[in-house]
Enzyme design. Structure first.
Site, short mmCIF file in Angstrom:
data_model
loop_
_atom_site.label_atom_id
_atom_site.label_comp_id
_atom_site.label_asym_id
_atom_site.label_seq_id
_atom_site.Cartn_x
_atom_site.Cartn_y
_atom_site.Cartn_z
N HIS A 95 0.84 -1.22 0.00
CA HIS A 95 0.00 0.00 0.00
C HIS A 95 0.86 1.25 0.00
CE1 HIS A 95 -3.40 2.67 0.79
NE2 HIS A 95 -2.62 3.30 1.64
N HIS A 104 1.18 5.49 -2.03
CA HIS A 104 0.63 6.53 -2.92
C HIS A 104 1.84 7.09 -3.66
CE1 HIS A 104 -3.29 6.80 -0.64
NE2 HIS A 104 -2.52 6.30 0.31
N GLU A 146 -8.60 5.30 -7.63
CA GLU A 146 -9.35 5.77 -6.46
C GLU A 146 -10.62 6.51 -6.86
OE1 GLU A 146 -7.51 7.25 -2.41
OE2 GLU A 146 -7.33 8.81 -3.91
N HIS A 178 -12.02 5.42 -1.64
CA HIS A 178 -10.96 5.99 -0.81
C HIS A 178 -11.03 5.54 0.66
CE1 HIS A 178 -9.76 9.33 1.97
NE2 HIS A 178 -8.61 9.04 1.42
N HIS A 238 -9.26 2.38 2.60
CA HIS A 238 -8.73 2.86 3.88
C HIS A 238 -9.82 2.69 4.94
CE1 HIS A 238 -6.14 5.33 1.08
NE2 HIS A 238 -5.23 5.04 1.98
N GLU A 242 -8.49 4.03 10.26
CA GLU A 242 -7.13 4.55 10.43
C GLU A 242 -7.02 5.42 11.69
OE1 GLU A 242 -5.81 7.03 7.20
OE2 GLU A 242 -3.76 7.21 7.98
N ASP A 266 2.54 3.30 2.96
CA ASP A 266 1.79 4.53 2.74
C ASP A 266 2.70 5.46 1.93
OD1 ASP A 266 -0.74 5.55 2.94
OD2 ASP A 266 -0.72 5.84 5.09
ZN ZN Z 1 -3.03 5.32 2.15
#
Ligand code: ZN
Length: 401
Positions: free
Chosen positions: A82, A84, A157, A196, A223, A226, A337
């Protein structure tokens, strides 16, 4: 006349015994200590794995082998399940979640996009680590999908908390996904989808996207759980997440986003379960703020989970209950991340941090999650160090590169 080739000596053909603190072959559990015998029949032949196991046994069986201490770990490469990549040009900064979003994510927005994604892709290609990347910009999908030096999944996304816009947004999203799928190559990066987060996508849009993905066999990441504020949001419809939203994008109440009133025992995971989303087995990312009941639901549904321990610590979101998920039989993988919250894209750095973060855990379990869990989440064959297979120097994690 001199021979242009260096003379082949018998010493060159002796097998090598690489020893390490831990060996993970990809099969079963990791072992400590461990070793691999690498042999070559002639100078012309490529090195191959002749045996794996406890170094003492290998020394006994291959007394002529030249021994090399390979340091900490011998293992196939792990996967970054995972990230970005489009934020790879950001400067890393650790700040509490509700400061990090405006002061880092929004403040450096000009850094977000294709150039960062290409730089991040370059890094992971050099590291040889498969990737699970969340992609916002269609240009990033189009630039990365044809690459032959990356494997894994690009999850496109979608956001949209207004339920009345769900049909229209889904229709557009589906059209985009169909276009991206024409760029997929056999054995290359695959197209996935990512609603998302549980609270930034309305209930009907979550259902439309995950049902579509299930029908098409597309992998999904969401997600989930979190920040601790997510529990308050589902319980009361209020709290810091709701206060920090962009009001123009949202309906008047959170109840409208999720299509039901908040309840004291409602959690993001229970919401997904009762909405019919969990049964499509999305991969859930973060899962830091969960209840014992949530873990049971995820295990029953057969969902995998990606944990990003550095990002969670840097944003002060809490500590993923790793032992509880593993005890429930949930497949766990590791992700970095973005570099803006996780600092680097190398999942070996994430693993090193996880070993510090979970001193009570057997480090071999963490290694298995980084390698095998990552491959499973991304739908890739689990890489294996097996007798008769070619030897690859990348299995020596301590080598300098
Ligand atoms: Zn993320």
């Amino acid at each position: 006349m001199t021979d242009p080739q260096p003379a082949q000596t018998s010493a060159d053909l002796f097998p090598i015994l690489y020893t390490a603190g831990t060996l993970f072959t990809g099969l079963g559990g990791a072992q400590s200590p461990g070793g691999v015998i690498v042999s070559r029949g002639s100078l012309a032949s490529k090195p191959a794995v002749a045996a794996t196991g406890h170094p003492d046994l290998l020394r006994q069986n291959y007394p002529q082998a030249r021994e090399v201490d390979a340091g900490d770990i011998i293992s196939p490469l792990p996967a970054n399940a995972h990230t970005h990549l489009d934020m790879s040009a950001y400067r890393f900064q650790a700040l509490p979640y509700f400061r990090w979003i405006p002061e880092v994510a929004v403040a450096q927005q000009a850094q977000r996009g294709l150039a960062g994604a290409l730089a991040g892709a370059e890094t992971l290609a050099r590291l040889g680590q498969p990737v699970g990347d969340i992609v916002w910009d269609p240009a990033v999908m189009e630039a990365l999908l044809p690459r032959e030096d990356l494997s894994g999944v690009l999850y496109f996304e979608v956001l949209g908390p207004r339920p009345e816009q769900a049909q229209e947004r889904f229709a557009r999203f589906r059209e985009q996904i169909e276009g991206f799928r024409r760029l997929e190559r056999p054995g290359g990066l695959r197209v996935g989808v990512s609603p998302h987060a549980t609270y930034t996508v309305s209930a009907p849009l979550l259902q439309l996207v995950t049902e579509y993905a299930a029908g098409e066999g597309l992998p999904v990441q969401i997600h989930t759980a979190e920040h601790p504020g997510e529990l308050e949001l589902y319980a009361t419809g209020a709290g810091p997440i709701w206060e920090h939203r962009l009001p123009a994008l949202y309906p008047a109440t959170f109840a409208e986003v999720m299509g039901r009133p908040p309840e004291p025992d409602l959690t993001p995971v229970r919401y997904l379960d009762e909405l019919g989303v969990l049964r499509h087995r999305p991969t859930l990312v973060h899962m830091v703020n969960v209840t014992a009941e949530d873990i049971r639901r995820v295990a029953e549904a057969g969902c995998a989970v990606v944990s990003c321990p550095r990002s969670n610590a840097n944003l002060e979101c809490g500590r993923f209950p790793l032992a509880e998920f593993l005890a429930a039989g949930v497949e766990v993988a590791l992700g970095t991340d973005s570099v803006a919250s996780g600092e680097t894209l190398d999942i070996r750095d994430e693993l090193a941090f996880a070993r510090e973060r979970y001193p009570e855990m057997d480090p071999r379990v963490l290694l298995r999650a980084a390698v095998k869990g990552g491959a499973r989440v991304l739908g890739l064959p689990v890489p294996q160090i097996r007798r008769g297979e070619p030897w690859r120097d990348e299995y020596l994690w301590s080598r300098s590169d």
